[in-house]
Motif scaffolding. Structure first.
Motif, mmCIF file in Angstrom:
data_model
loop_
_atom_site.group_PDB
_atom_site.id
_atom_site.type_symbol
_atom_site.label_atom_id
_atom_site.label_comp_id
_atom_site.label_asym_id
_atom_site.label_seq_id
_atom_site.Cartn_x
_atom_site.Cartn_y
_atom_site.Cartn_z
ATOM 1 N N SER A 9 0.855 -1.349 -0.208
ATOM 2 C CA SER A 9 -0.022 0.004 0.084
ATOM 3 C C SER A 9 0.779 1.268 -0.184
ATOM 4 O O SER A 9 0.322 2.241 -0.212
ATOM 5 N N GLU A 10 2.319 0.910 0.060
ATOM 6 C CA GLU A 10 3.114 2.237 0.043
ATOM 7 C C GLU A 10 3.000 2.924 -1.367
ATOM 8 O O GLU A 10 3.007 2.284 -2.411
ATOM 9 N N ARG A 11 3.254 4.407 -1.361
ATOM 10 C CA ARG A 11 3.138 5.104 -2.585
ATOM 11 C C ARG A 11 4.364 4.768 -3.298
ATOM 12 O O ARG A 11 4.518 4.455 -4.523
ATOM 13 N N ALA A 12 5.577 4.286 -2.810
ATOM 14 C CA ALA A 12 6.802 3.883 -3.556
ATOM 15 C C ALA A 12 6.551 2.393 -4.329
ATOM 16 O O ALA A 12 6.842 2.237 -5.339
ATOM 17 N N TRP A 13 5.732 1.675 -3.653
ATOM 18 C CA TRP A 13 5.434 0.287 -4.389
ATOM 19 C C TRP A 13 4.496 0.752 -5.443
ATOM 20 O O TRP A 13 4.603 0.037 -6.667
ATOM 21 N N TRP A 14 3.581 1.646 -5.443
ATOM 22 C CA TRP A 14 2.523 1.781 -6.275
ATOM 23 C C TRP A 14 3.366 2.448 -7.863
ATOM 24 O O TRP A 14 2.978 2.125 -8.981
ATOM 25 N N LYS A 15 4.055 3.218 -7.475
ATOM 26 C CA LYS A 15 5.187 3.903 -8.378
ATOM 27 C C LYS A 15 5.986 2.981 -9.023
ATOM 28 O O LYS A 15 5.944 2.766 -10.276
ATOM 29 N N LEU A 16 6.651 1.869 -8.303
ATOM 30 C CA LEU A 16 7.390 0.913 -8.905
ATOM 31 C C LEU A 16 6.532 -0.072 -9.844
ATOM 32 O O LEU A 16 6.909 -0.527 -10.817
ATOM 33 N N SER A 41 -1.217 -11.292 -23.925
ATOM 34 C CA SER A 41 -2.182 -11.024 -22.838
ATOM 35 C C SER A 41 -1.760 -9.772 -21.932
ATOM 36 O O SER A 41 -0.520 -9.721 -21.610
ATOM 37 N N ALA A 42 -2.626 -8.974 -21.670
ATOM 38 C CA ALA A 42 -2.180 -7.616 -21.165
ATOM 39 C C ALA A 42 -1.743 -8.055 -19.483
ATOM 40 O O ALA A 42 -2.288 -8.955 -18.861
ATOM 41 N N ALA A 43 -0.672 -7.433 -19.105
ATOM 42 C CA ALA A 43 -0.355 -7.847 -17.625
ATOM 43 C C ALA A 43 -0.922 -7.073 -16.770
ATOM 44 O O ALA A 43 -1.046 -5.681 -17.137
ATOM 45 N N THR A 44 -1.129 -7.440 -15.401
ATOM 46 C CA THR A 44 -1.816 -6.638 -14.412
ATOM 47 C C THR A 44 -1.118 -6.606 -13.155
ATOM 48 O O THR A 44 -1.604 -5.942 -12.163
ATOM 49 N N ILE A 45 -0.284 -7.575 -13.017
ATOM 50 C CA ILE A 45 0.654 -7.586 -11.683
ATOM 51 C C ILE A 45 1.982 -7.565 -11.920
ATOM 52 O O ILE A 45 2.483 -8.105 -12.708
ATOM 53 N N ALA A 46 2.526 -6.616 -11.165
ATOM 54 C CA ALA A 46 4.113 -6.626 -11.253
ATOM 55 C C ALA A 46 4.513 -7.755 -9.985
ATOM 56 O O ALA A 46 4.383 -7.557 -8.990
ATOM 57 N N ASP A 47 5.006 -8.770 -10.546
ATOM 58 C CA ASP A 47 5.356 -10.093 -9.971
ATOM 59 C C ASP A 47 6.844 -9.926 -9.219
ATOM 60 O O ASP A 47 7.703 -9.633 -10.061
ATOM 61 N N HIS A 48 7.193 -10.483 -7.962
ATOM 62 C CA HIS A 48 8.572 -10.439 -7.632
ATOM 63 C C HIS A 48 9.192 -11.786 -8.380
ATOM 64 O O HIS A 48 8.678 -12.902 -7.926
ATOM 65 N N ILE A 49 9.812 -11.676 -8.999
ATOM 66 C CA ILE A 49 10.621 -12.969 -9.649
ATOM 67 C C ILE A 49 11.504 -13.925 -8.678
ATOM 68 O O ILE A 49 11.059 -15.221 -8.518
ATOM 69 N N ARG A 50 12.034 -13.279 -7.880
ATOM 70 C CA ARG A 50 12.544 -14.209 -6.607
ATOM 71 C C ARG A 50 11.624 -13.710 -5.353
ATOM 72 O O ARG A 50 11.497 -12.454 -5.187
ATOM 73 N N PRO A 51 11.119 -14.569 -4.802
ATOM 74 C CA PRO A 51 10.178 -14.341 -3.612
ATOM 75 C C PRO A 51 11.065 -13.215 -2.730
ATOM 76 O O PRO A 51 12.053 -13.663 -2.209
ATOM 77 N N ARG A 73 10.192 -12.707 0.628
ATOM 78 C CA ARG A 73 10.145 -13.401 1.924
ATOM 79 C C ARG A 73 10.383 -12.398 3.154
ATOM 80 O O ARG A 73 10.961 -12.599 3.965
ATOM 81 N N GLY A 74 9.998 -11.092 2.873
ATOM 82 C CA GLY A 74 10.052 -10.241 3.828
ATOM 83 C C GLY A 74 11.376 -9.218 3.941
ATOM 84 O O GLY A 74 11.452 -8.468 4.851
ATOM 85 N N ASP A 75 12.147 -9.658 2.909
ATOM 86 C CA ASP A 75 13.324 -8.482 2.711
ATOM 87 C C ASP A 75 12.903 -7.419 2.045
ATOM 88 O O ASP A 75 12.470 -7.315 0.712
ATOM 89 N N ARG A 76 12.946 -6.320 2.413
ATOM 90 C CA ARG A 76 12.663 -5.046 1.927
ATOM 91 C C ARG A 76 13.073 -4.485 0.683
ATOM 92 O O ARG A 76 12.766 -4.131 -0.087
ATOM 93 N N ARG A 77 14.639 -4.837 0.797
ATOM 94 C CA ARG A 77 15.458 -4.336 -0.371
ATOM 95 C C ARG A 77 15.101 -5.050 -1.652
ATOM 96 O O ARG A 77 15.089 -4.680 -2.655
ATOM 97 N N LEU A 78 14.725 -6.378 -1.688
ATOM 98 C CA LEU A 78 14.550 -7.323 -2.696
ATOM 99 C C LEU A 78 13.033 -6.919 -3.079
ATOM 100 O O LEU A 78 12.457 -6.984 -4.292
ATOM 101 N N PHE A 79 12.127 -6.589 -2.100
ATOM 102 C CA PHE A 79 10.843 -6.133 -2.247
ATOM 103 C C PHE A 79 10.638 -4.998 -3.260
ATOM 104 O O PHE A 79 10.050 -4.865 -4.375
ATOM 105 N N PHE A 80 11.566 -4.002 -3.055
ATOM 106 C CA PHE A 80 11.521 -2.888 -4.037
ATOM 107 C C PHE A 80 12.762 -2.839 -5.074
ATOM 108 O O PHE A 80 12.977 -1.875 -5.650
ATOM 109 N N ASP A 81 13.238 -3.945 -5.364
ATOM 110 C CA ASP A 81 14.393 -3.991 -6.040
ATOM 111 C C ASP A 81 13.549 -4.356 -7.590
ATOM 112 O O ASP A 81 12.710 -5.055 -8.064
#
Length: 103
Positions: A12-19, A40-50, A52-60
């Motif tokens: 729900s963070e603004r940084a995620w929605w921008k990314l 097919s149109a993409a609707t989800i920005a998926d994390h290639i590597r899960p 698992r709570g690593d904020r750096r990887l989440f926003f990579d």
């Protein structure tokens, strides 16, 4: 590592929605569907590597791919649960080298 409740809030963070928006603009078509020759149109920005709570990887941004909801919910989550992709390539062989066929 962060607990699930905390990292769920990152969505729900603004940084995620921008990314997320940047990823879907850069790659508007589902990556898995395109590999299968379907557009097919993409609707989800998926994390290639899960993350698992690593904020750096989440926003990579390099850890994101664009997927449609069916591919995300069925194929990608299945891969994460099994540890390998069951899709078969045009040559009739599994596309994932982690598939038990190659063991």
């Amino acid at each position: 590592m962060t607990d699930r409740a905390e990292y769920r809030r990152w969505y729900s963070e603004r940084a995620w929605w921008k990314l997320r928006s940047q990823r879907l603009k850069a790659e508007p078509w589902c990556r898995f569907c395109r590999q299968a020759g379907v557009m097919s149109a993409a609707t989800i920005a998926d994390h290639i590597r899960p993350h698992r709570g690593d904020r750096r990887l989440f926003f990579d941004r390099g850890n994101l791919q664009s997927l449609c909801k069916p591919c995300h919910d069925k194929i990608k989550q299945g891969v994460e649960a099994r540890g390998y992709d069951t899709r078969i390539g045009s040559d009739g062989l599994p596309i994932d080298t982690n598939h038990p066929f190659y063991k």
